[in-house]
Design a protein around this motif. Structure first.
Motif, PDB file in Angstrom:
ATOM      1  N   MET A  71      44.935  -2.053  27.481  1.00  0.00           N
ATOM      2  CA  MET A  71      44.440  -3.275  26.285  1.00  0.00           C
ATOM      3  C   MET A  71      44.587  -4.066  26.141  1.00  0.00           C
ATOM      4  N   SER A  72      42.712  -4.533  26.044  1.00  0.00           N
ATOM      5  CA  SER A  72      42.898  -6.523  26.533  1.00  0.00           C
ATOM      6  C   SER A  72      40.490  -6.337  25.930  1.00  0.00           C
ATOM      7  N   PRO A  73      40.226  -7.184  25.870  1.00  0.00           N
ATOM      8  CA  PRO A  73      38.959  -7.540  24.826  1.00  0.00           C
ATOM      9  C   PRO A  73      37.985  -6.135  25.155  1.00  0.00           C
ATOM     10  N   SER A  74      37.791  -6.222  26.625  1.00  0.00           N
ATOM     11  CA  SER A  74      36.992  -5.571  27.447  1.00  0.00           C
ATOM     12  C   SER A  74      37.173  -3.819  27.129  1.00  0.00           C
ATOM     13  N   VAL A  75      37.693  -3.670  27.007  1.00  0.00           N
ATOM     14  CA  VAL A  75      38.009  -2.343  25.992  1.00  0.00           C
ATOM     15  C   VAL A  75      37.374  -1.678  24.467  1.00  0.00           C
ATOM     16  N   LEU A  76      37.195  -3.000  24.271  1.00  0.00           N
ATOM     17  CA  LEU A  76      37.011  -2.671  23.042  1.00  0.00           C
ATOM     18  C   LEU A  76      35.458  -2.434  22.692  1.00  0.00           C
ATOM     19  N   THR A  77      34.826  -1.656  21.844  1.00  0.00           N
ATOM     20  CA  THR A  77      33.696  -1.577  21.840  1.00  0.00           C
ATOM     21  C   THR A  77      33.058  -2.180  20.337  1.00  0.00           C
ATOM     22  N   SER A  78      34.015  -2.861  20.123  1.00  0.00           N
ATOM     23  CA  SER A  78      33.298  -3.875  19.366  1.00  0.00           C
ATOM     24  C   SER A  78      34.183  -4.716  18.560  1.00  0.00           C
ATOM     25  N   GLY A  79      33.860  -6.019  18.466  1.00  0.00           N
ATOM     26  CA  GLY A  79      34.570  -6.763  17.289  1.00  0.00           C
ATOM     27  C   GLY A  79      35.364  -7.631  18.347  1.00  0.00           C
ATOM     28  N   ARG A  80      34.579  -7.903  19.272  1.00  0.00           N
ATOM     29  CA  ARG A  80      35.320  -8.604  20.976  1.00  0.00           C
ATOM     30  C   ARG A  80      35.507 -10.665  20.525  1.00  0.00           C
ATOM     31  N   ALA A  81      34.242 -10.571  19.681  1.00  0.00           N
ATOM     32  CA  ALA A  81      34.524 -12.251  19.537  1.00  0.00           C
ATOM     33  C   ALA A  81      35.740 -13.072  18.633  1.00  0.00           C
ATOM     34  N   ALA A  82      35.781 -12.151  17.974  1.00  0.00           N
ATOM     35  CA  ALA A  82      37.582 -12.804  16.696  1.00  0.00           C
ATOM     36  C   ALA A  82      38.529 -12.538  17.852  1.00  0.00           C
ATOM     37  N   VAL A  83      38.126 -11.288  18.902  1.00  0.00           N
ATOM     38  CA  VAL A  83      40.278 -11.086  19.478  1.00  0.00           C
ATOM     39  C   VAL A  83      40.414 -12.305  20.817  1.00  0.00           C
ATOM     40  N   PRO A  84      41.770 -13.176  20.749  1.00  0.00           N
ATOM     41  CA  PRO A  84      41.720 -13.804  21.870  1.00  0.00           C
ATOM     42  C   PRO A  84      41.680 -12.858  23.801  1.00  0.00           C
ATOM     43  N   GLU A  85      41.835 -13.641  24.122  1.00  0.00           N
ATOM     44  CA  GLU A  85      42.018 -13.059  25.266  1.00  0.00           C
ATOM     45  C   GLU A  85      43.294 -12.707  25.380  1.00  0.00           C
ATOM     46  N   PHE A  86      43.423 -11.236  26.285  1.00  0.00           N
ATOM     47  CA  PHE A  86      44.877 -10.253  26.012  1.00  0.00           C
ATOM     48  C   PHE A  86      44.975  -9.768  26.851  1.00  0.00           C
ATOM     49  N   LEU A  87      46.136  -9.080  27.517  1.00  0.00           N
ATOM     50  CA  LEU A  87      45.798  -8.119  28.386  1.00  0.00           C
ATOM     51  C   LEU A  87      47.585  -7.296  28.539  1.00  0.00           C
ATOM     52  N   LEU A  88      47.565  -5.917  27.944  1.00  0.00           N
ATOM     53  CA  LEU A  88      48.772  -4.805  27.453  1.00  0.00           C
ATOM     54  C   LEU A  88      48.483  -4.314  28.102  1.00  0.00           C
ATOM     55  N   LYS A  89      49.557  -3.683  29.057  1.00  0.00           N
ATOM     56  CA  LYS A  89      49.537  -2.638  29.980  1.00  0.00           C
ATOM     57  C   LYS A  89      50.381  -1.704  28.880  1.00  0.00           C
ATOM     58  N   GLY A  90      50.605  -0.502  29.368  1.00  0.00           N
ATOM     59  CA  GLY A  90      50.917   1.027  29.432  1.00  0.00           C
ATOM     60  C   GLY A  90      51.534   1.741  29.778  1.00  0.00           C
ATOM     61  N   PHE A  91      52.872   2.056  29.369  1.00  0.00           N
ATOM     62  CA  PHE A  91      53.440   3.855  30.305  1.00  0.00           C
ATOM     63  C   PHE A  91      53.547   4.690  28.657  1.00  0.00           C
ATOM     64  N   ILE A  92      52.729   5.824  28.483  1.00  0.00           N
ATOM     65  CA  ILE A  92      53.547   7.449  28.051  1.00  0.00           C
ATOM     66  C   ILE A  92      54.631   8.197  28.225  1.00  0.00           C
ATOM     67  N   GLU A  93      54.903   8.381  28.830  1.00  0.00           N
ATOM     68  CA  GLU A  93      55.818   9.834  30.068  1.00  0.00           C
ATOM     69  C   GLU A  93      54.608  11.128  29.546  1.00  0.00           C
TER      70      GLU A  93
END
Length: 301
Positions: A165-187
């Motif tokens: 999850m990061s601003p680059s994967v968003l389809t809209s509203g990127r300007a209001a989102v701070p720079e971040f990166l969340l990585k995840g794993f689901i079994e």
């Protein structure tokens, strides 16, 4: 004169499967003997559909088209008219649980727009000068392991998934989102309902403090007929898995138990659907939130 009527089901957990025998006793207590006009047992199971008020104007035909779907209906006479003595009288019963022709059992489920319920009801008729007595007791239907009614969908070959999850994967509203990166794993997104939903998250970086990370379980209920369909998503539960300014680069475990009655194996029929989704929600310090949605298929193994 005081008379009490009760139904005691033999299994303490009240969980039964298709083909099982529902057994128990009818318990009648009275401080004196009395007459009655007959005692009957009714076992019924049905799917009750309800339309959201949002769709009333669009799908008014639903009020006449969407009716309860009867899965089980058995009526048996326990006793004809007669007299019962004072004290406690017990009447045992055994009723095989078999669906109506061209129907199958679905698991017990309590939703917002779809409800699947099973119950046994005892009626004692009395003379017109006395009040009839009635007692109702619900029981639960559950799929057997590897039941053909449960959506297995080749789950044995499903593998775990990784996501970001990061601003680059968003389809809209990127300007209001701070720079971040969340990585995840689901079994797995194909989940055995009797086992927990598991995985992990890692907040790699974030330009502003994170207020909360939450895990939401959502039901998506669809009711329909030839005139149209109405689909509604409602939250079942919300679990906070991260609170406050989350430290970076540490594992945050995902562990969620599917609640009984409010979830069931995924059901897709011509009249209704019960599906589920899991949302991972990041709430930033300014209350701006980002959601990643994962449709999941539940089954019972």
């Amino acid at each position: 004169m005081s008379i009490t009527l009760d139904i005691k089901i033999k299994r303490a957990d009240k969980v039964y499967h298709e083909g099982d025998v529902l057994n128990g006793v009818i318990v009648i207590s009275s401080n004196s003997d009395f007459k009655h006009d007959g005692i009957t047992l009714t076992v019924e199971g049905s799917v009750n559909l309800q339309i959201s008020s949002k769709n009333v104007g669009v799908l008014e035909a639903f009020y006449s088209a969407v009716k309860p779907i009867q899965l089980l209906y058995i009526v048996c006479e326990v006793s004809g008219p007669g007299r019962l003595p004072s004290g406690v009288t017990e009447m045992p019963f055994q009723i095989p649980l078999k669906p109506k022709s061209n129907r199958v059992f679905y698991e017990t489920y309590h939703g917002v727009y779809v409800n699947i319920s099973y119950a046994i009801k005892c009626d004692m008729k009395r003379s017109f000068l006395s009040k009839d007595l009635q007692k109702c007791q619900q029981f639960l239907i559950q799929y057997k392991s590897n039941s053909p009614n449960c959506p297995q969908l080749q789950i044995k070959n499903e593998k775990s998934i990784n996501f970001e999850m990061s601003p680059s994967v968003l389809t809209s509203g990127r300007a209001a989102v701070p720079e971040f990166l969340l990585k995840g794993f689901i079994e797995s997104l194909y989940c055995n309902i009797s086992k927990p939903f598991k995985g992990r998250l890692t907040l790699v970086r974030c330009a502003v403090p994170v207020k909360s990370i939450e895990l939401q379980l959502v039901r998506v209920e669809t009711c329909g007929c030839a005139e149209g369909f109405a689909k509604e998503a409602t939250e079942i539960q919300n679990i906070q898995i991260g609170d406050g300014d989350i430290p970076h680069n540490i594992f945050i475990p995902i562990y969620m138990v599917f609640p009984r009655l409010f979830t069931c194996p995924t059901i897709v029929t011509t009249n209704f659907k019960i599906e589920f989704e899991v949302n991972i929600v990041i709430v930033f310090d300014n209350d701006h939130l980002i959601t990643n949605n994962f449709p999941v298929i539940l089954y019972r193994e």
